[in-house]
Motif scaffolding. Structure first.
Motif, PDB file in Angstrom:
ATOM      1  N   SER A 377      -8.041 -14.622  34.982  1.00 16.44           N
ATOM      2  CA  SER A 377      -7.856 -15.534  33.856  1.00 16.44           C
ATOM      3  C   SER A 377      -6.399 -15.953  33.718  1.00 16.44           C
ATOM      4  N   THR A 378      -5.476 -15.090  34.164  1.00 19.96           N
ATOM      5  CA  THR A 378      -4.054 -15.444  34.125  1.00 19.96           C
ATOM      6  C   THR A 378      -3.786 -16.659  34.999  1.00 19.96           C
ATOM      7  N   MET A 379      -4.242 -16.611  36.242  1.00 21.24           N
ATOM      8  CA  MET A 379      -4.026 -17.735  37.143  1.00 21.24           C
ATOM      9  C   MET A 379      -4.868 -18.945  36.756  1.00 21.24           C
ATOM     10  N   ALA A 380      -6.016 -18.700  36.110  1.00 19.77           N
ATOM     11  CA  ALA A 380      -6.854 -19.808  35.649  1.00 19.77           C
ATOM     12  C   ALA A 380      -6.131 -20.657  34.619  1.00 19.77           C
ATOM     13  N   LEU A 381      -5.143 -20.059  33.924  1.00 21.46           N
ATOM     14  CA  LEU A 381      -4.333 -20.808  32.964  1.00 21.46           C
ATOM     15  C   LEU A 381      -3.019 -21.271  33.572  1.00 21.46           C
ATOM     16  N   VAL A 382      -2.335 -20.385  34.289  1.00 22.75           N
ATOM     17  CA  VAL A 382      -0.994 -20.685  34.791  1.00 22.75           C
ATOM     18  C   VAL A 382      -1.004 -21.857  35.769  1.00 22.75           C
ATOM     19  N   ILE A 383      -1.944 -21.871  36.702  1.00 23.49           N
ATOM     20  CA  ILE A 383      -1.946 -22.905  37.735  1.00 23.49           C
ATOM     21  C   ILE A 383      -2.165 -24.304  37.162  1.00 23.49           C
ATOM     22  N   PRO A 384      -3.241 -24.547  36.388  1.00 19.55           N
ATOM     23  CA  PRO A 384      -3.382 -25.904  35.830  1.00 19.55           C
ATOM     24  C   PRO A 384      -2.286 -26.263  34.839  1.00 19.55           C
ATOM     25  N   LEU A 385      -1.742 -25.264  34.115  1.00 21.37           N
ATOM     26  CA  LEU A 385      -0.677 -25.560  33.159  1.00 21.37           C
ATOM     27  C   LEU A 385       0.577 -26.042  33.881  1.00 21.37           C
ATOM     28  N   LEU A 386       0.932 -25.379  34.987  1.00 18.56           N
ATOM     29  CA  LEU A 386       2.098 -25.798  35.764  1.00 18.56           C
ATOM     30  C   LEU A 386       1.884 -27.182  36.363  1.00 18.56           C
ATOM     31  N   ILE A 387       0.688 -27.422  36.859  1.00 17.96           N
ATOM     32  CA  ILE A 387       0.386 -28.721  37.455  1.00 17.96           C
ATOM     33  C   ILE A 387       0.369 -29.815  36.394  1.00 17.96           C
ATOM     34  N   TYR A 388      -0.280 -29.544  35.273  1.00 17.64           N
ATOM     35  CA  TYR A 388      -0.356 -30.540  34.211  1.00 17.64           C
ATOM     36  C   TYR A 388       1.004 -30.815  33.588  1.00 17.64           C
ATOM     37  N   ALA A 389       1.815 -29.766  33.462  1.00 19.03           N
ATOM     38  CA  ALA A 389       3.134 -29.936  32.840  1.00 19.03           C
ATOM     39  C   ALA A 389       3.966 -30.947  33.609  1.00 19.03           C
ATOM     40  N   GLY A 390       3.961 -30.812  34.930  1.00 19.22           N
ATOM     41  CA  GLY A 390       4.749 -31.743  35.738  1.00 19.22           C
ATOM     42  C   GLY A 390       4.103 -33.100  35.870  1.00 19.22           C
ATOM     43  N   SER A 391       2.771 -33.114  35.966  1.00 20.32           N
ATOM     44  CA  SER A 391       2.070 -34.367  36.248  1.00 20.32           C
ATOM     45  C   SER A 391       1.846 -35.223  35.012  1.00 20.32           C
TER      46      SER A 391
END
Length: 407
Positions: A377-391
């Motif tokens: 669940s940690t990576m389920a949040l961290v990965i899209p958050l990092l991608i969405y933050a930049g994109s």
């Protein structure tokens, strides 16, 4: 004040993601409850307020894809597939909500990174307590599904996670978050600030290495230090030389023989020498790639697990991007790669605090390429958050700025 408390708390929970019932195998974790709640809020927000269309469309496409796999997993009674796709879907929706809510990046980035850092400290302290047998309470926090591994007679601790590698890579999120908060601009008032975060970085990195014996921790730390050096325009050369020298002095007298000798040939609890383990990782990675080529639409979690167990006797592909492709199709693997590229490309040009997220983009990418940690669940949040933050943050900022100007 809530602009500080919310991102700090979320950052802390993201890394210090405790199992709600460690004694029960497969128990839900604290972050599962958080992202499920947030994902419900984002649905209500979409229905009740206006939002930029591009993030919504992309989220809808990926979300519909994950929902399809969730329904398929339900139809074949694959409980782990249901939980995994549910986590990824909730993490995706939560990331959309957070990026929309935190469109003022200078406000939320620093407390979020600090929260990640303190989360890393907490799980590292637990691992140290387990390693030194400081009390039963530390061992009680270890989930029942925790796997016991050892190297050279030393147990590799798992802290609150099920595997020492999983613990290591989650803790390093906190370590790298601390390093990214360092800002050297030759002003005296920054000395205490930078020393504080540097000590957090060292504590987590060395604590994880000594308790879990995960060598990739040093690789991630070294790359982050190099990244910091170039991002700071080489104005912190003395600091970095001293830091690298500290690592060399610390590791060489204690571990040089093990790293070059026994460390590579010692048997683990599976009976394999570490050099054989490395070869095994390469074999599972290449094999996973082959299965993706044969079936680019994916096999599902249950079938992927059965295939790997039958061929290798393990359930790990040792590469999250390929693993997710084998489980849920090439579409998700390609989406992650494109998302990382676009986010990094966007963030590197930004002059605000959001640029600090580049450190986590690089370190989590290394983690994804080395371990099957994408299902947490940690990576389920961290990965899209990092991608969405930049994109999406530039899009969000422009959208809401135009609305405020029209009011």
């Amino acid at each position: 004040m809530h602009y500080l408390i919310l991102p700090f708390s979320l950052g802390f929970i993201t890394v210090s993601n405790f199992s709600l019932n460690p004694a029960t195998e497969g128990s839900f974790r604290l972050l599962d409850i958080v992202i499920l709640t947030f994902s419900t809020v984002v649905v209500l927000r979409v229905l009740l307020t206006k939002m930029p269309i591009k993030p919504l469309v992309i989220t809808f496409i990926i979300g519909a894809y994950l929902l399809t796999w969730m329904l398929y997993s339900y139809s074949i009674e694959d409980d782990r597939g249901i939980i995994t796709t549910g986590r990824m879907l909730a993490g995706l929706l939560t990331s959309l909500l957070l990026v929309t809510y935190w469109r003022n990046t200078d406000v939320w980035v620093k407390p979020f990174l600090t929260g990640l850092s303190f989360g890393g400290i907490s799980i590292t302290i637990i691992a140290i307590g387990q390693h030194l047998n400081l009390g039963e309470i530390f061992h009680a926090l270890k989930p029942s599904s925790a796997q016991v591994w050892w190297v050279l007679g030393e147990t590799r601790e798992t802290s609150i996670y099920s595997h020492p590698n999983g613990f290591s890579h989650h803790a390093m999120i906190g370590s790298i978050a601390a390093l990214s908060c360092i800002n050297i601009n030759n002003q005296r008032q920054n000395v205490i600030h930078n020393t504080f975060y540097l000590l957090i970085f060292l504590f987590i990195t060395l604590g994880v290495y000594y308790t879990a014996e995960t060598r990739s921790v040093l690789l991630i730390a070294a790359l982050a230090i190099t990244q910091l050096y170039f991002n700071q325009k080489r104005t912190i050369g003395t600091l970095l030389i001293g830091l690298l020298g500290f690592f060399v002095l610390l590791l060489s007298p204690i571990y040089i023989e093990n790293i070059l000798g026994e460390r590579w040939f010692a048997e683990t609890n599976s009976g394999l020498a570490i050099i054989d383990n490395i070869q095994g990782r390469l074999n599972t990675t290449l094999s996973t790639l082959g299965y993706i080529i044969v079936q680019p639409l994916g096999y599902g979690i249950a079938e992927r697990t059965n295939i790997l167990i039958q061929e290798f006797g393990i359930i790990a592909s040792h590469n999250s991007i390929l693993s997710i492709g084998m489980s849920f199709g090439l579409f998700l693997s390609v989406t992650i790669i494109i998302g990382y590229y676009y986010s990094f490309k966007t963030l590197i040009k930004n002059k605000s605090d959001i640029t600090k997220l580049n450190y986590l983009l690089v370190s989590t990418l290394i983690s994804l390429l080395m371990e099957d940690i994408i299902y947490s669940s940690t990576m389920a949040l961290v990965i899209p958050l990092l991608i969405y933050a930049g994109s999406f943050l530039p899009i969000q900022s422009k959208y809401y700025k135009s609305i405020s100007n029209n009011v």
